[in-house]
Design a protein around this motif. Structure first.
Motif, PDB file in Angstrom:
ATOM      1  N   LEU A 100      40.106  38.373  32.626  1.00  0.00           N
ATOM      2  CA  LEU A 100      39.163  39.443  32.274  1.00  0.00           C
ATOM      3  C   LEU A 100      38.042  39.549  33.290  1.00  0.00           C
ATOM      4  N   LEU A 146      37.142  42.781  35.601  1.00  0.00           N
ATOM      5  CA  LEU A 146      35.813  43.403  35.639  1.00  0.00           C
ATOM      6  C   LEU A 146      35.297  43.484  37.073  1.00  0.00           C
ATOM      7  N   ASN A 148      25.694  48.879  29.236  1.00  0.00           N
ATOM      8  CA  ASN A 148      26.601  49.664  28.383  1.00  0.00           C
ATOM      9  C   ASN A 148      27.731  50.306  29.177  1.00  0.00           C
ATOM     10  N   GLY A 149      27.748  50.100  30.491  1.00  0.00           N
ATOM     11  CA  GLY A 149      28.795  50.665  31.339  1.00  0.00           C
ATOM     12  C   GLY A 149      30.033  49.795  31.349  1.00  0.00           C
ATOM     13  N   PRO A 150      30.723  49.763  32.501  1.00  0.00           N
ATOM     14  CA  PRO A 150      31.990  49.024  32.581  1.00  0.00           C
ATOM     15  C   PRO A 150      31.849  47.535  32.294  1.00  0.00           C
ATOM     16  N   ALA A 174      32.155  44.663  28.491  1.00  0.00           N
ATOM     17  CA  ALA A 174      33.085  43.614  28.022  1.00  0.00           C
ATOM     18  C   ALA A 174      32.596  42.215  28.381  1.00  0.00           C
ATOM     19  N   GLN A 210      31.602  39.836  25.679  1.00  0.00           N
ATOM     20  CA  GLN A 210      32.595  39.142  24.860  1.00  0.00           C
ATOM     21  C   GLN A 210      32.936  37.753  25.409  1.00  0.00           C
ATOM     22  N   LEU A 211      32.562  37.473  26.647  1.00  0.00           N
ATOM     23  CA  LEU A 211      32.943  36.198  27.259  1.00  0.00           C
ATOM     24  C   LEU A 211      32.173  35.058  26.609  1.00  0.00           C
TER      25      LEU A 211
END
Lengths: 187, 243
Positions: free
Chosen positions: B62, B66, B117-119, B122, B125-126
């Motif tokens: 992940l 990213l 809030n962009g790419p 995620a 979540q790490l």
């Protein structure tokens, strides 16, 4: 469905990326372990298997729009991984090590199983790739012979023959003088 | 189905989903024994094939995705830079002709919240901690040498925030992740709390830069601010009352 079909069109807006991200993360968390094991039995090397899985998911991310049903994800990812593995050898000649010469990691739950797994793993590693690959897809992936045939672009009858022979060869290898295999009733 | 057909089927797919095969299995004791041996063999086979999956594999994938996504966006931006330049020039001209107003520049808080809030959303979540060396290297690349390295960091990357350079991190904080960005070339005057798009935030001047914290709630802000002030300035300055 091909992994390259939608590589050229990437929705790159922030909103699109944000929407795809949770789906992608769920895919990674659900399938990375199983895919690593498939990659490991394809190439026989831990580091290379990890690279293959990572490349597979990066390619899957670029083509995520091609995945219409999550239930098809496992077969889709397996196909990408197998192509990525083939590409690896097309791009550059890799230092080749026969899989049967490699030391295989043993994650058996207890000492009583350690020998058993090691013997069987060594036997699996000795199988020709054409027998090992459909067997791994069937045993680890849970795919039917029909699904394996679609993935490997073979006839279903050919897959049935290969997995049958794979088991016969494994049993023959285990019968071939290893007392430990007999002890554990695997032969 | 006779015994020979059954044994062939058993050798090619021991899961026995075929109805005729199941019926044969119930009626033939020899094939029942063969099936029991086959199932034991399959069980051992599945166990042997299930090699140990490396710890943190999913998190590493992940993170690579990213990072790759970010690089792709930069490359795309360069590739189509001339189009953007032309479009920007046209837009500027149009705006200049139609109205003589100047838009207020986006604040640091706006830029940070848009970035989070962009790419990279995620990244929140790490959970697995990143190596201390990665954090030190990210700060060193920005010209900041840490006095100590906080351990509870699950994501670190050198990110541009508008025209500013920053080190972007995430601290999981027991399921209530806090985004921590140290903007090295931005000088705030005093602590400022803000709220944007449902997020709580805080700007804190530390050394020659600004530490920006953002999360759903500000419950952990004091502790996180303290941690990073110690890391950047060192505990001695805190004790001396630099705050």
């Amino acid at each position: 469905m091909t992994d390259s079909a939608s590589e050229g069109r990437n929705p790159r807006s922030t909103a699109a990326v944000s929407n795809r991200q949770p789906q992608f993360e769920a895919l990674v968390r659900a399938h990375s372990g199983e895919l690593y094991r498939y990659a490991y039995w394809l190439c026989g090397q831990d580091a290379l298997a990890q690279d293959l899985v990572q490349e597979t998911f990066l390619r899957a991310w670029r083509s995520l729009d091609a995945l219409r049903e999550n239930v098809a994800a496992k077969a889709w990812l397996s196909t990408i991984l197998r192509r990525e593995h083939a590409r690896l050898y097309e791009r550059k000649p890799m230092p080749t090590t026969d899989i049967s010469e490699l030391e295989l990691p043993d994650n058996a739950p207890g000492p009583e199983h350690r020998g058993e797994d090691a013997v069987l793993r060594a036997a699996i590693a000795k199988l020709d790739a054409k027998y090992r690959e459909p067997l791994v897809l069937q045993v680890l992936g849970g795919f039917s012979c029909e699904e394996i045939a679609r993935q490997l672009q073979l006839s279903e009858a050919a897959v049935m023959t290969q997995v049958f022979r794979a088991r016969q060869k494994l049993k023959a290898l285990l019968d071939g003088g290893d007392e430990e295999a007999h002890l554990h009733g695997l032969s | 189905m006779d015994c020979l057909e059954f044994r062939r089927l058993l050798g090619s797919d021991p899961r026995i989903s075929d109805r005729a095969a199941r019926e044969h299995l119930e009626s033939c004791p020899f094939c029942t024994d063969a099936n029991a041996r086959a199932q034991a063999f399959e069980s051992g086979l599945a166990q042997a094939m299930a090699v140990l999956v490396p710890t943190g594999l999913a998190d590493r994938i992940l993170l690579a995705q990213l990072t790759g996504e970010r690089q792709h966006q930069r490359t795309s931006a360069r590739r189509f830079g001339w189009i953007a330049l032309a479009a920007a020039a046209c837009m500027a001209l149009a705006i200049g002709v139609v109205r003589h107003e100047r838009a207020a520049p986006a604040s640091l808080a706006d830029l940070v919240v848009a970035h989070i809030n962009g790419p990279e959303h995620a990244a929140l979540q790490l959970r697995a901690p990143v190596a201390a060396a990665s954090i030190e290297r990210a700060f060193a690349d920005r010209g900041v040498h840490l006095k100590s390295v906080p351990t509870e960091v699950s994501y670190v990357h050198e990110c541009p925030i508008g025209a500013y350079r920053s080190v972007h991190m995430v601290m999981p904080e027991n399921g209530a992740p806090v985004s921590v960005l140290y903007v090295v070339d931005h000088g705030s005057i005093a602590n400022t709390d803000f709220r944007r798009d449902g997020m709580q935030g805080r700007e804190v001047p530390i050394a020659n830069g600004t530490l920006v914290l953002a999360a759903q709630t500000d419950n952990r802000f004091d502790a996180v601010e303290h941690t990073w002030r110690d890391a950047i300035e060192g505990p001695a300055q805190v004790a001396a009352g630099s705050r």
